[in-house]
Design an enzyme around this catalytic site. Structure first.
Site, PDB file in Angstrom:
ATOM      1  N   SER A 179      54.090  32.218  15.675  1.00 32.97           N
ATOM      2  CA  SER A 179      54.269  33.427  14.872  1.00 32.97           C
ATOM      3  C   SER A 179      55.456  34.253  15.346  1.00 32.97           C
ATOM      4  O   SER A 179      55.964  35.103  14.611  1.00 32.97           O
ATOM      5  CB  SER A 179      52.995  34.283  14.934  1.00 32.97           C
ATOM      6  OG  SER A 179      52.777  34.738  16.266  1.00 32.97           O
ATOM      7  N   GLU A 234      45.570  19.744  19.827  1.00 30.70           N
ATOM      8  CA  GLU A 234      44.858  20.835  20.499  1.00 30.70           C
ATOM      9  C   GLU A 234      43.579  21.175  19.747  1.00 30.70           C
ATOM     10  O   GLU A 234      42.535  21.461  20.361  1.00 30.70           O
ATOM     11  CB  GLU A 234      45.769  22.055  20.611  1.00 30.70           C
ATOM     12  CG  GLU A 234      46.923  21.846  21.571  1.00 30.70           C
ATOM     13  CD  GLU A 234      47.894  23.021  21.612  1.00 30.70           C
ATOM     14  OE1 GLU A 234      48.748  23.043  22.521  1.00 30.70           O
ATOM     15  OE2 GLU A 234      47.807  23.915  20.749  1.00 30.70           O
ATOM     16  N   SER A 282       3.699  17.840   8.059  1.00 30.49           N
ATOM     17  CA  SER A 282       5.043  18.315   7.714  1.00 30.49           C
ATOM     18  C   SER A 282       6.136  17.366   8.182  1.00 30.49           C
ATOM     19  O   SER A 282       7.055  17.027   7.435  1.00 30.49           O
ATOM     20  CB  SER A 282       5.289  19.693   8.334  1.00 30.49           C
ATOM     21  OG  SER A 282       4.354  20.626   7.854  1.00 30.49           O
ATOM     22  N   LYS A 323      59.528  26.800  17.866  1.00 31.89           N
ATOM     23  CA  LYS A 323      58.402  26.065  18.416  1.00 31.89           C
ATOM     24  C   LYS A 323      57.849  25.035  17.435  1.00 31.89           C
ATOM     25  O   LYS A 323      57.689  25.296  16.253  1.00 31.89           O
ATOM     26  CB  LYS A 323      57.269  27.021  18.811  1.00 31.89           C
ATOM     27  CG  LYS A 323      57.591  27.966  19.957  1.00 31.89           C
ATOM     28  CD  LYS A 323      57.776  27.248  21.274  1.00 31.89           C
ATOM     29  CE  LYS A 323      56.499  26.647  21.800  1.00 31.89           C
ATOM     30  NZ  LYS A 323      55.463  27.672  22.085  1.00 31.89           N
ATOM     31  N   GLU A 337      18.085  21.805  15.594  1.00 30.91           N
ATOM     32  CA  GLU A 337      18.517  20.645  14.825  1.00 30.91           C
ATOM     33  C   GLU A 337      19.005  21.028  13.430  1.00 30.91           C
ATOM     34  O   GLU A 337      19.876  20.349  12.868  1.00 30.91           O
ATOM     35  CB  GLU A 337      17.367  19.631  14.710  1.00 30.91           C
ATOM     36  CG  GLU A 337      17.140  18.857  15.995  1.00 30.91           C
ATOM     37  CD  GLU A 337      16.077  17.784  15.869  1.00 30.91           C
ATOM     38  OE1 GLU A 337      15.861  17.055  16.862  1.00 30.91           O
ATOM     39  OE2 GLU A 337      15.464  17.668  14.780  1.00 30.91           O
ATOM     40  N   SER A 355      14.537  24.256  15.231  1.00 25.27           N
ATOM     41  CA  SER A 355      15.510  25.303  14.896  1.00 25.27           C
ATOM     42  C   SER A 355      16.930  24.868  15.218  1.00 25.27           C
ATOM     43  O   SER A 355      17.854  25.026  14.397  1.00 25.27           O
ATOM     44  CB  SER A 355      15.168  26.597  15.644  1.00 25.27           C
ATOM     45  OG  SER A 355      15.046  26.357  17.042  1.00 25.27           O
ATOM     46  N   ILE A 399      20.817  23.433  12.750  1.00 29.69           N
ATOM     47  CA  ILE A 399      22.214  23.833  12.919  1.00 29.69           C
ATOM     48  C   ILE A 399      23.049  22.648  13.414  1.00 29.69           C
ATOM     49  O   ILE A 399      24.146  22.401  12.933  1.00 29.69           O
ATOM     50  CB  ILE A 399      22.324  24.994  13.929  1.00 29.69           C
ATOM     51  CG1 ILE A 399      21.504  26.193  13.449  1.00 29.69           C
ATOM     52  CG2 ILE A 399      23.780  25.388  14.152  1.00 29.69           C
ATOM     53  CD1 ILE A 399      21.315  27.263  14.512  1.00 29.69           C
ATOM     54  N   THR A 420      51.491   6.728  36.013  1.00 26.85           N
ATOM     55  CA  THR A 420      50.213   6.915  36.682  1.00 26.85           C
ATOM     56  C   THR A 420      50.309   8.197  37.498  1.00 26.85           C
ATOM     57  O   THR A 420      51.347   8.475  38.100  1.00 26.85           O
ATOM     58  CB  THR A 420      49.860   5.732  37.602  1.00 26.85           C
ATOM     59  OG1 THR A 420      50.859   5.601  38.614  1.00 26.85           O
ATOM     60  CG2 THR A 420      49.793   4.434  36.803  1.00 26.85           C
ATOM     61  N   HIS A 421      49.243   8.965  37.485  1.00 27.15           N
ATOM     62  CA  HIS A 421      49.235  10.281  38.140  1.00 27.15           C
ATOM     63  C   HIS A 421      50.319  11.190  37.540  1.00 27.15           C
ATOM     64  O   HIS A 421      50.787  12.130  38.201  1.00 27.15           O
ATOM     65  CB  HIS A 421      49.442  10.163  39.655  1.00 27.15           C
ATOM     66  CG  HIS A 421      48.492   9.223  40.318  1.00 27.15           C
ATOM     67  ND1 HIS A 421      47.249   9.603  40.762  1.00 27.15           N
ATOM     68  CD2 HIS A 421      48.599   7.885  40.590  1.00 27.15           C
ATOM     69  CE1 HIS A 421      46.632   8.563  41.296  1.00 27.15           C
ATOM     70  NE2 HIS A 421      47.425   7.504  41.201  1.00 27.15           N
ATOM     71  N   HIS A 472       6.129  29.320   6.262  1.00 29.95           N
ATOM     72  CA  HIS A 472       6.101  27.883   6.546  1.00 29.95           C
ATOM     73  C   HIS A 472       6.813  27.179   5.404  1.00 29.95           C
ATOM     74  O   HIS A 472       6.332  27.181   4.266  1.00 29.95           O
ATOM     75  CB  HIS A 472       4.648  27.405   6.650  1.00 29.95           C
ATOM     76  CG  HIS A 472       4.506  26.028   7.253  1.00 29.95           C
ATOM     77  ND1 HIS A 472       4.976  24.891   6.638  1.00 29.95           N
ATOM     78  CD2 HIS A 472       3.926  25.615   8.422  1.00 29.95           C
ATOM     79  CE1 HIS A 472       4.699  23.830   7.379  1.00 29.95           C
ATOM     80  NE2 HIS A 472       4.061  24.242   8.487  1.00 29.95           N
ATOM     81  N   ASP A 473       7.961  26.570   5.701  1.00 31.00           N
ATOM     82  CA  ASP A 473       8.781  26.035   4.624  1.00 31.00           C
ATOM     83  C   ASP A 473       8.150  24.844   3.917  1.00 31.00           C
ATOM     84  O   ASP A 473       8.282  24.700   2.689  1.00 31.00           O
ATOM     85  CB  ASP A 473      10.186  25.679   5.127  1.00 31.00           C
ATOM     86  CG  ASP A 473      10.201  24.726   6.308  1.00 31.00           C
ATOM     87  OD1 ASP A 473       9.124  24.392   6.837  1.00 31.00           O
ATOM     88  OD2 ASP A 473      11.312  24.322   6.724  1.00 31.00           O
TER      89      ASP A 473
END
Length: 436
Positions: free
Chosen positions: A263, A275, A94, A268, A309, A307, A311, A140-141, A68-69
């Site tokens: 590569s 991206e 806690s 390019k 949260e 747990s 991360i 458009t489109h 228990h932390d």
């Protein structure tokens, strides 16, 4: 968060060292509040304030036993402080410490995010003002529509970020709360003044009511807004990616000296930043569902939210700030290919005046039906496409003169027409003074 996308000022906030230091600050503040209620003696409070510190190594050793932390944390403090440590964690549970401390760290992270958004807005405004009179083919489109102001594109993003900032401020206000209400949220073993003192000390708002935890609807709202911001960043990134395509080549990311795009293919120049931001936006949005599930806890509390949260918050704040900064740098170094923009306007052979001709004829000729003039203009556009002939000449060759004089037709074909309302739009968006 992997180092590639970590941001130093965010990472410091969410480091173990700072987290447990924040826990300590909350514990000491609660002791100070008890002191003001004449429970903790002055001398004991002074001892706590002067001696209290965090020994992470020792805490982790104790946690191996306690599993228990927070218990490990308070026992570590007892070893350091001595007998006065009896006042540490008095009347609280806690999550009084953990949730309040986490909200303090969220508050600090929120300020960084807001500062980055405001800085990003400045870049968008500058690009908008610089390109207010820059004509670009609207689409458009994915198809040619009519020319428009390139500045309007940046102004649109500026305005959307303004909306995001407004949402973010509201979400920040709702989550930046102190939670010191005890094991059931009913203040049975403490006083409401304790929570009020802690809130004031850390410039936090107050919960009106809580259980053992701050209710996670607040967290779900914040993360939803963060995901919405990420969607705006991805929208901008997608637009850049579309403009950078080889067959468009109107707006491109900057390409620095020594940079490589592939590569295997030295020619390019790929839109890697856009991206990258698109991919990270997907990652940010993946947390939204989790935060809504975290609002559904058993009775007064369980720890099914805890747990993920641990991360989620370091990762989502690092990723968001990284993405905003990278997008800002991308726009600062954006290459606008004005020659290619003009080429695409020219190659349309004035066909984009079709709506203007249609509208003018309908307004001038009271007896003409919309269908009659629409069908005539559509037939002319088809000929224009097929023969690659200038649209105005095709109109003249198809008896448009029964609706318009040559002078009227010539006057309609003024490309600046498409910019005539731009400044009024800018006046609304940027709240600048009108020329009139």
């Amino acid at each position: 968060m992997i180092n590639r996308y970590s941001v130093s000022d965010i990472s410091k906030i969410w480091s173990d060292e700072n987290k447990y230091k924040t826990w300590l600050n909350v514990e000491v503040a609660i002791c100070e509040a008890w002191n003001k209620l004449n429970i903790v003696p002055n001398d004991d409070l002074i001892s706590i304030q002067s001696r209290a510190s965090v020994d992470l190594v020792r805490m982790r050793e104790i946690e191996l036993e306690t599993k228990h932390d927070v218990v490990a944390f308070t026992r570590m403090l007892s070893e350091i402080i001595g007998k006065e440590a009896k006042w540490i964690h008095l009347g609280i549970t806690s999550t009084d410490v953990v949730d309040t401390a986490q909200n303090i760290m969220i508050k600090k992270s929120n300020q960084i995010v807001l500062n980055e958004l405001l800085n990003f807005q400045k870049t968008l405004k500058q690009l908008a003002l610089e390109n207010e009179k820059t004509l670009i083919m609207g689409r458009t489109h994915g198809m040619y529509g009519e020319p428009t102001s390139l500045g309007l594109k940046f102004a649109l993003w500026f305005d959307e970020i303004a909306n995001q900032i407004e949402r973010y401020k509201l979400a920040s206000q709702q989550i930046e709360v102190a939670k010191v209400s005890g094991s059931m949220g009913n203040y049975a073993n403490l006083e409401l003044e304790i929570e009020e003192y802690v809130a004031q000390k850390f410039s936090l708002n107050l919960n009106n009511i809580s259980t053992q935890v701050t209710q996670r609807d607040r967290h779900a709202f914040l993360v939803s807004v963060i995901a919405n911001i990420a969607s705006t960043l991805e929208k901008i990134a997608t637009e850049i990616r579309l403009f950078q395509r080889s067959d468009v080549n109107e707006i491109c990311e900057g390409f620095s000296a020594g940079q490589k795009g592939s590569s295997s293919m030295p020619h390019k120049k790929n839109p890697i930043s856009s991206e990258n931001i698109s991919g990270l936006a997907r990652y940010i949005r993946s947390y939204v569902g989790m935060t809504f599930e975290n609002n559904n806890l058993w009775h007064e509390r369980d720890i099914s939210h805890s747990s993920n949260e641990r991360i989620m918050f370091p990762d989502i704040f690092n990723t968001l700030v990284y993405s905003i900064r990278r997008m800002n740098d991308t726009l600062i170094n954006l290459h606008i290919n004005r020659e290619e923009i003009q080429n695409h306007i020219n190659e349309a052979n004035n066909i984009y005046f079709s709506q203007r001709v249609l509208t003018f004829v309908l307004m001038k000729k009271q007896t003409v039906s919309r269908e009659e003039i629409y069908d005539l203009i559509q037939e002319c556009t088809a000929q224009c496409f097929a023969t690659k002939t200038d649209f105005k000449e095709v109109l003249k060759n198809n008896n448009i003169n029964k609706f318009l004089t040559n002078k009227e037709l010539d006057d309609l074909f003024d490309v600046q027409f498409f910019l005539r309302q731009t400044h009024k739009i800018f006046t609304k968006v940027f709240k600048i003074k009108s020329d009139k």
